[in-house]
Design an enzyme around this catalytic site. Structure first.
Site, short mmCIF file in Angstrom:
data_model
loop_
_atom_site.label_atom_id
_atom_site.label_comp_id
_atom_site.label_asym_id
_atom_site.label_seq_id
_atom_site.Cartn_x
_atom_site.Cartn_y
_atom_site.Cartn_z
N HIS A 81 0.84 -1.20 0.00
CA HIS A 81 0.00 0.00 0.00
C HIS A 81 0.88 1.26 0.00
CE1 HIS A 81 -2.92 3.05 1.17
NE2 HIS A 81 -2.11 3.35 2.19
N ASP A 110 6.93 20.44 -27.41
CA ASP A 110 7.07 19.15 -26.73
C ASP A 110 8.14 19.32 -25.66
OD1 ASP A 110 7.05 16.41 -26.01
OD2 ASP A 110 6.59 15.83 -28.06
N TRP A 145 7.43 0.49 3.54
CA TRP A 145 8.02 1.24 2.43
C TRP A 145 9.36 1.86 2.85
CZ3 TRP A 145 8.73 6.60 1.00
CH2 TRP A 145 8.48 7.51 2.03
N SER A 172 13.15 5.58 -13.94
CA SER A 172 12.09 6.28 -14.65
C SER A 172 12.01 7.75 -14.21
CB SER A 172 10.75 5.58 -14.36
OG SER A 172 9.67 6.45 -14.61
N SER A 173 11.98 7.97 -12.91
CA SER A 173 11.81 9.34 -12.42
C SER A 173 13.03 10.19 -12.69
CB SER A 173 11.55 9.33 -10.91
OG SER A 173 10.36 8.68 -10.63
N HIS A 256 12.86 12.24 3.20
CA HIS A 256 12.17 13.48 3.50
C HIS A 256 12.01 14.39 2.28
CE1 HIS A 256 9.79 16.00 6.00
NE2 HIS A 256 10.31 16.96 5.30
N GLU A 258 11.63 13.39 -0.56
CA GLU A 258 10.55 12.70 -1.27
C GLU A 258 9.17 13.22 -0.86
OE1 GLU A 258 10.33 10.53 -3.64
OE2 GLU A 258 8.22 9.97 -3.39
N TYR A 260 8.47 16.19 -0.07
CA TYR A 260 8.23 17.45 -0.78
C TYR A 260 8.09 17.22 -2.27
CZ TYR A 260 8.92 19.21 3.78
OH TYR A 260 8.76 19.40 5.11
N SER A 271 -1.90 26.70 -6.73
CA SER A 271 -1.48 28.08 -6.99
C SER A 271 -1.97 28.57 -8.35
CB SER A 271 0.05 28.21 -6.92
OG SER A 271 0.52 27.82 -5.66
N HIS A 305 14.81 13.87 11.58
CA HIS A 305 13.63 13.92 12.45
C HIS A 305 12.82 12.62 12.38
CE1 HIS A 305 11.14 16.16 9.14
NE2 HIS A 305 11.05 14.87 8.98
N HIS A 306 13.14 11.78 11.42
CA HIS A 306 12.51 10.46 11.39
C HIS A 306 13.26 9.48 12.29
CE1 HIS A 306 9.89 11.37 7.92
NE2 HIS A 306 10.84 12.25 7.65
N THR A 331 6.58 26.99 4.50
CA THR A 331 5.29 26.34 4.30
C THR A 331 4.16 27.26 4.75
OG1 THR A 331 6.45 24.29 4.85
CG2 THR A 331 4.06 24.18 4.69
N LYS A 334 3.43 30.10 2.32
CA LYS A 334 2.58 29.69 1.19
C LYS A 334 1.12 29.64 1.60
CE LYS A 334 5.58 26.96 -1.68
NZ LYS A 334 5.03 26.74 -2.99
N ARG A 453 1.57 1.51 15.12
CA ARG A 453 1.37 1.29 13.68
C ARG A 453 2.08 0.00 13.28
NH1 ARG A 453 5.47 5.66 10.81
NH2 ARG A 453 4.56 4.82 8.90
C1 HEM Z 1 4.96 18.32 3.57
C2 HEM Z 1 4.56 17.10 3.54
C3 HEM Z 1 4.88 16.04 4.58
C4 HEM Z 1 4.81 14.70 4.35
C5 HEM Z 1 4.40 14.07 3.05
C6 HEM Z 1 5.22 14.01 5.54
C7 HEM Z 1 5.28 12.63 5.64
C8 HEM Z 1 5.73 11.95 6.73
C9 HEM Z 1 5.81 10.50 6.84
C10 HEM Z 1 5.50 9.52 5.73
C11 HEM Z 1 6.25 10.20 8.08
C12 HEM Z 1 6.39 8.82 8.65
C13 HEM Z 1 7.78 8.47 8.98
C14 HEM Z 1 7.91 7.16 9.66
O1 HEM Z 1 7.36 6.14 9.16
O2 HEM Z 1 8.59 7.11 10.70
C15 HEM Z 1 6.49 11.47 8.72
C16 HEM Z 1 7.01 11.63 9.97
C17 HEM Z 1 7.44 12.85 10.48
N1 HEM Z 1 7.16 14.12 9.97
FE1 HEM Z 1 6.30 14.51 8.29
N2 HEM Z 1 5.52 14.92 6.48
C18 HEM Z 1 5.32 16.18 5.94
C19 HEM Z 1 5.47 17.39 6.57
C20 HEM Z 1 6.06 17.56 7.80
C21 HEM Z 1 6.26 18.82 8.46
C22 HEM Z 1 5.80 20.18 7.94
C23 HEM Z 1 6.92 18.53 9.60
C24 HEM Z 1 7.38 19.45 10.66
C25 HEM Z 1 7.33 20.77 10.64
C26 HEM Z 1 7.12 17.08 9.65
C27 HEM Z 1 7.76 16.40 10.65
C28 HEM Z 1 7.80 15.04 10.78
C29 HEM Z 1 8.51 14.34 11.82
C30 HEM Z 1 9.37 14.99 12.89
C31 HEM Z 1 8.27 12.96 11.64
C32 HEM Z 1 8.81 11.80 12.48
C33 HEM Z 1 7.74 11.16 13.28
C34 HEM Z 1 8.25 10.02 14.09
O3 HEM Z 1 9.35 9.52 13.83
O4 HEM Z 1 7.55 9.61 15.01
N3 HEM Z 1 6.57 16.52 8.57
N4 HEM Z 1 6.15 12.51 7.88
CU LIG Z 2 10.76 14.02 7.23
#
Ligand code: HEM
Ligand SMILES: [Cu+2]
Length: 644
Positions: A81, A110, A145, A172-173, A256, A258, A260, A271, A305-306, A331, A334, A453
């Site tokens: 998924h 083109d 993933w 591809s990308s 990360h 990715e 964006y 926009s 931060h992950h 962000t 915007k 999760r």
């Molecule tokens: C802009 C689009 C964003 C997407 C698509 C997104 C997506 C994600 C995803 C997929 C995760 C899961 C990571 C995991 O499996 O551990 C995650 C975690 C996280 N995101 Fe975002 N995020 C976005 C924006 C933000 C923003 C604006 C912030 C902070 C200002 C942020 C801070 C975090 C942090 C700190 C985690 C870690 C959570 C953890 O480890 O418990 N993200 N995000």
């Molecule tokens: Cu991130």
């Protein structure tokens, strides 16, 4: 252009294909518009599959202590998924928009490398087929993933398919990213400076640079993973001195940005849409553009931060907490600019406008819960709970997907010459908004109450409240299914019998609405010369003394004509070609061979690809290339440019 070098008369297998309609015209096409349409329909199929997998997840978690599916199936379902939604839906749906719109919005005929563009599509399709074939060949990837080591290098995991499959999609990308960057930098119509580019073009440019820098990182990581899983290397295996944290660093240094990559195209789309349906120019154009670029840069500086709950140490934690909070600034800029664009405008609540407003509001919720993750002690509490799942779905679904769907409704009349039903569109929007919030809203709560999760069974000891939240989530998915069916029905019916739209149904601002709907093969009879941001709008409207826009009668805005006319000149369009498809087919034996490893298959694949590559290089231009369309009646489809 000179006559082609092939002998005239009998066509050989080496002559270029010429079909303009029918099946073979699609598999040999190099037209950016057709390729965009192919991306779109392929995305629909994968979206369906990703949706089925989410159905498995939500059915299993609808009640505590259920065992509808085995943990093994559950792991495959949430892994595929995630992979599907990220790599096979949101990214390629953005690519569909890049393909269709970039040349039209910059006034080009083109993309820079049309055959490479077809190559990107086939690699995407085959990468997706390859990944899904794993279900039939012993089991789909099951390590999430993010593919965390050491689980992903364990022999019980099916992550070899992940290591190879994501690599194919990356190729591809990457090819597409180079193509779009070169196209935007080199092929803009005369006069289209950077500060006159449509905002979608700006965000596309930033996105494709992000792809260019982020994809090589994951490519390296995947090669290492593949050496671990297939060839027995020890990069990530702690038992033999490898380092699983290295995988996390490499993955998130890609992962990360990715995030964006997925959100910026949608930001570009809204926009474009908000100004049109507010009857105002985009508020703070320069700020929106530079905030997008700033997000691109800072996005590479927040990956750890992950990893706050991994052993990265307090200094790294503090630094990444700061950089993460900092990215909320552009962000936020915007979001305020979008709100100010609507402020005081004459709003028209069409379906694309509703989805754009939905984007702004849902994305704001997701951004705010993101900020709470950046606070380290909070993060330790929230990590790997459903709170995180709620967060990234608000960003990726409430954000990226809402924005992309807004784009589908907005540009549908450009692609088909017909309007989608507004009545069904609004039914789609409201059920989508309801279903989305019902599905993901409660996850904030159940996550804070401790629901982990990526576990196959909802533990009963969490209590009845958490169970209730999960039941609501699962019901929410049913609403989303009904909503998706409304959308599909609308799509099918409107393609066949939607109301004819004319070239400019929304009274829009950007150049693609200057061309016919659907655009001719060569997009523009005459390449327009650009003298304003929102050029097309300025061709339609002048200002009265009070500064209010007044319509310019069609054909009166002579000063914007470029004074030079290609009438009667030949317009050379790229010829169709078999070679992108032929070359891509070689990746099948290579990819399956790499899973084994099965050396004969690897060799066949490599040789095939090399032959395809040379076929591509020495391919002649089509016979009779000089007979390409001559513009007969350029005035028929030009609006606003006077005849000389
Ligand atoms: C802009 C689009 C964003 C997407 C698509 C997104 C997506 C994600 C995803 C997929 C995760 C899961 C990571 C995991 O499996 O551990 C995650 C975690 C996280 N995101 Fe975002 N995020 C976005 C924006 C933000 C923003 C604006 C912030 C902070 C200002 C942020 C801070 C975090 C942090 C700190 C985690 C870690 C959570 C953890 O480890 O418990 N993200 N995000
Ligand atoms: Cu991130």
């Amino acid at each position: 252009m000179s006559h082609s070098t092939t002998t005239t008369g009998r066509r050989s297998v080496f002559s270029r294909p010429t079909a303009e309609t029918g099946f073979s015209s699609w598999i040999t096409t190099t037209d950016h518009k057709k390729i965009g349409i192919m991306y779109f329909f392929t995305v629909l199929v994968f979206f369906f599959l990703g949706g089925v997998e989410s159905g498995v997840i939500r059915a299993q978690l609808a009640q505590a202590e259920q065992s509808l599916v085995t943990p093994e199936i559950y792991n495959q379902a949430f892994t595929m998924h995630g992979i599907t939604m990220v790599f096979l839906v949101v990214m390629p749906l953005s690519a569909a928009f890049f393909n269709y719109l970039i040349p039209l919005q910059i006034g080009a005929r083109d993309v820079a490398f049309p055959r490479l563009n077809a190559f990107s599509y086939w690699m995407y399709l085959f990468g997706g087929i390859f990944l899904y074939s794993s279900f039939l060949l012993g089991g789909a990837p099951n390590g999430s993933w993010v593919g965390y080591a050491p689980l992903s290098i364990d022999s019980v995991s099916n992550m070899a398919f992940y290591a190879v499959g994501i690599q194919l999609l990356g190729v591809s990308s990457l090819a597409a990213a180079v193509n779009f960057i070169v196209t935007i930098l080199n092929m803009r119509a005369p006069g289209m400076t950077f500060m006159r580019m449509p905002m979608f073009i700006w965000m596309s440019l930033v996105t494709n640079f992000l792809l260019l820098f982020a994809l090589p990182i994951i490519a390296v990581a995947l090669f290492m993973l593949q050496f671990d899983t297939v060839f027995g290397a020890q990069f990530f295996n702690p038992a033999t001195g490898g380092d699983p944290i290295l995988w996390q660093h490499l993955f998130w240094l890609f992962g990360h940005p990715e995030v964006y990559i997925m959100i910026l195209p949608a930001m570009g789309i809204v926009s474009e849409i908000l100004p049109v349906f507010s009857r105002k120019p985009l508020f703070g154009y320069a700020a929106v553009a530079f905030a997008g670029a700033a997000i691109g840069f800072i996005g590479f500086g927040v990956w750890a931060h992950h990893m706050f709950t991994s052993s990265i140490g307090p200094v790294a934690r503090s630094a990444f907490a700061l950089s993460t909070m900092f990215i909320a600034v552009p962000t936020g800029i915007k979001i305020f600019n979008w709100v100010f664009t609507m402020w005081g405008g004459k709003l028209r609540f069409t379906t694309p406008m509703l989805f754009s407003i939905g984007f702004v509001s849902m994305f704001t919720i997701g951004g705010l819960s993101g900020v709470t993750h950046s606070i380290v002690p909070h993060n330790a509490q929230q990590h790997d709970t459903y709170y995180v799942v709620a967060h990234f779905h608000y960003v990726l679904f409430g954000g990226a997907l809402f924005g992309l769907i807004a784009g589908i409704y907005y540009w549908f009349p450009k692609v088909t010459g017909r309007l989608m039903s507004e009545r069904l569109g609004k039914a789609h929007f409201w059920t989508w908004l309801l279903g989305f919030n019902l599905t993901f809203g409660p996850m904030h709560m159940s996550g804070l109450l401790g629901q982990p999760r990526r576990t196959a069974v909802l533990p009963g000891e969490l209590g009845g409240t958490v169970e209730l939240y999960n039941l609501l989530s699962s019901l929410g998915l049913l609403v989303l299914v009904v909503s998706a069916l409304i959308f599909l029905y609308n799509l099918v019916v409107s393609i066949k019998s939607g109301v004819a739209s004319g070239p400019d149904p929304w009274d829009a601002r950007t150049l693609e609405w200057l061309s016919a709907s659907p655009p001719k093969h060569y997009n523009f009879d005459v390449i327009p010369t650009i003298s304003h941001r929102d050029e097309f709008w300025h061709r339609k409207y002048a200002e009265d003394e009070a500064g209010r826009p007044v319509a310019v009668p069609a054909g009166a805005s002579e000063e914007h004509g470029d004074g030079h006319d290609d009438r009667g000149e030949h317009i050379h369009m790229p010829d169709p070609s078999y070679w992108p498809l032929v070359m891509c087919l070689g990746f099948f034996p290579l990819a399956y061979g790499l899973i084994g490893p099965i050396w004969p298959a690897i060799i066949v694949g490599v040789v095939w690809i090399i032959i395809g590559y040379f076929g591509w290089i020495i391919e002649p231009v089509a016979e009779g290339d000089d007979d390409d369309p001559v513009v007969e009646d350029p005035d028929a489809h030009r609006s606003g440019v006077a005849a000389h």
